[in-house]
Design a protein around this motif. Structure first.
Motif, PDB file in Angstrom:
ATOM      1  N   MET A   1      25.855   8.083  43.548  1.00 57.64           N
ATOM      2  CA  MET A   1      26.696   8.327  44.685  1.00 57.64           C
ATOM      3  C   MET A   1      26.018   9.353  45.593  1.00 57.64           C
ATOM      4  N   ILE A   2      26.098   9.101  46.880  1.00 57.87           N
ATOM      5  CA  ILE A   2      25.574  10.040  47.873  1.00 57.87           C
ATOM      6  C   ILE A   2      26.752  10.818  48.433  1.00 57.87           C
ATOM      7  N   ARG A   3      26.583  12.131  48.495  1.00 57.63           N
ATOM      8  CA  ARG A   3      27.647  12.997  49.002  1.00 57.63           C
ATOM      9  C   ARG A   3      27.035  14.226  49.660  1.00 57.63           C
ATOM     10  N   ILE A  52      22.477  16.240  52.139  1.00 59.63           N
ATOM     11  CA  ILE A  52      23.146  15.336  51.207  1.00 59.63           C
ATOM     12  C   ILE A  52      22.400  15.284  49.878  1.00 59.63           C
ATOM     13  N   VAL A  53      23.130  14.880  48.842  1.00 58.25           N
ATOM     14  CA  VAL A  53      22.531  14.737  47.518  1.00 58.25           C
ATOM     15  C   VAL A  53      22.851  13.357  46.970  1.00 58.25           C
ATOM     16  N   TYR A  54      21.971  12.894  46.096  1.00 57.30           N
ATOM     17  CA  TYR A  54      22.199  11.668  45.336  1.00 57.30           C
ATOM     18  C   TYR A  54      22.536  12.119  43.924  1.00 57.30           C
ATOM     19  N   GLU A  55      23.749  11.816  43.508  1.00 57.52           N
ATOM     20  CA  GLU A  55      24.237  12.269  42.211  1.00 57.52           C
ATOM     21  C   GLU A  55      24.575  11.077  41.327  1.00 57.52           C
ATOM     22  N   ASP A  56      24.230  11.181  40.058  1.00 57.15           N
ATOM     23  CA  ASP A  56      24.591  10.165  39.072  1.00 57.15           C
ATOM     24  C   ASP A  56      24.978  10.880  37.778  1.00 57.15           C
ATOM     25  N   LYS A  57      26.206  10.674  37.332  1.00 59.35           N
ATOM     26  CA  LYS A  57      26.712  11.294  36.094  1.00 59.35           C
ATOM     27  C   LYS A  57      26.517  12.809  36.103  1.00 59.35           C
ATOM     28  N   ASN A  58      26.922  13.433  37.192  1.00 57.14           N
ATOM     29  CA  ASN A  58      26.845  14.892  37.381  1.00 57.14           C
ATOM     30  C   ASN A  58      25.424  15.438  37.442  1.00 57.14           C
ATOM     31  N   ILE A  60      22.001  15.730  39.812  1.00 54.45           N
ATOM     32  CA  ILE A  60      21.405  15.549  41.132  1.00 54.45           C
ATOM     33  C   ILE A  60      20.029  14.918  40.928  1.00 54.45           C
ATOM     34  N   LEU A  61      19.853  13.719  41.473  1.00 56.25           N
ATOM     35  CA  LEU A  61      18.589  13.005  41.331  1.00 56.25           C
ATOM     36  C   LEU A  61      17.679  13.238  42.534  1.00 56.25           C
ATOM     37  N   GLY A  62      18.268  13.679  43.635  1.00 52.45           N
ATOM     38  CA  GLY A  62      17.494  13.961  44.830  1.00 52.45           C
ATOM     39  C   GLY A  62      18.369  14.544  45.907  1.00 52.45           C
ATOM     40  N   GLY A  95      15.133   7.156  46.715  1.00 53.14           N
ATOM     41  CA  GLY A  95      14.657   7.812  47.928  1.00 53.14           C
ATOM     42  C   GLY A  95      14.990   7.016  49.177  1.00 53.14           C
ATOM     43  N   THR A  96      14.798   5.710  49.120  1.00 50.64           N
ATOM     44  CA  THR A  96      15.103   4.859  50.270  1.00 50.64           C
ATOM     45  C   THR A  96      16.587   4.939  50.611  1.00 50.64           C
ATOM     46  N   THR A  97      17.430   4.823  49.607  1.00 46.60           N
ATOM     47  CA  THR A  97      18.877   4.857  49.823  1.00 46.60           C
ATOM     48  C   THR A  97      19.313   6.205  50.392  1.00 46.60           C
ATOM     49  N   LEU A  98      18.816   7.268  49.813  1.00 41.09           N
ATOM     50  CA  LEU A  98      19.186   8.621  50.233  1.00 41.09           C
ATOM     51  C   LEU A  98      18.697   8.919  51.646  1.00 41.09           C
ATOM     52  N   TYR A  99      17.434   8.611  51.919  1.00 37.12           N
ATOM     53  CA  TYR A  99      16.854   8.906  53.229  1.00 37.12           C
ATOM     54  C   TYR A  99      17.506   8.068  54.319  1.00 37.12           C
TER      55      TYR A  99
END
Length: 161
Positions: A1-3, A52-58, A60-62, A95-99
């Motif tokens: 999830m991006i938030r 913004i951050v990309y988070e998965d299961k608490n 931060i992946l990026g 990275g693509t999704t987040l950027y």
């Protein structure tokens, strides 16, 4: 999830960024940053721009953010974008999704020019920028010095029409 970034993300963001400081020439900083310094930067940037951050299961992946390109008034419609992923996650599409999400948010802000700076060589970052529509516009030779070597920096630009 991006938030949007929160104050609870600073430790994980510091871990991600400090890896690059200590092990790569991707950033020209040379000393690890404290959580306090990361929080100051987040507070400063999020006053005007998205972080913004990309988070998965608490976890931060990026993270990615936009920042002021230059303090002169005529540059007010130009920003710089930055992205960092956990080191072991390259090539998974995060990275693509987040950027892309960052770019989408920036485009809604009446920003005209979006700049991405890349320490060279960096095939992954070049590929990401070009995949998302950035075009290389400049390369400065030997402008950084880290780990006993000179480093070039390239700039990619995306115009928001």
């Amino acid at each position: 999830m991006i938030r949007d970034v929160t104050k609870f993300d600073t430790s994980q963001i510091a871990d991600i960024y400090n890896y690059y400081i200590l092990n790569t020439v991707i950033t020209f900083e040379t000393e690890p940053l404290s959580e306090n310094e990361i929080q100051k930067r987040i507070n400063n940037i999020t006053t005007n721009y998205p972080w913004i951050v990309y988070e998965d299961k608490n976890e931060i992946l990026g993270y990615a953010y936009a920042s002021q390109w230059n303090s002169r008034c005529a540059y007010k419609s130009t920003i710089e974008t930055t992205i960092y992923l956990k080191n072991n996650l390259k090539g998974k599409g995060i990275g693509t999704t987040l950027y892309q999400e960052l770019i989408n948010r920036v485009k809604k802000m009446k920003i005209h020019a979006i700049i991405g700076g890349v320490a060279l060589p960096n095939k992954a970052s070049i590929a990401l920028h070009e995949k998302l529509g950035y075009t290389k516009v400049a390369q400065f030779k030997e402008v950084g010095y880290k780990f006993n070597k000179w480093i070039d920096v390239g700039y990619w630009e995306l115009i928001n029409n």
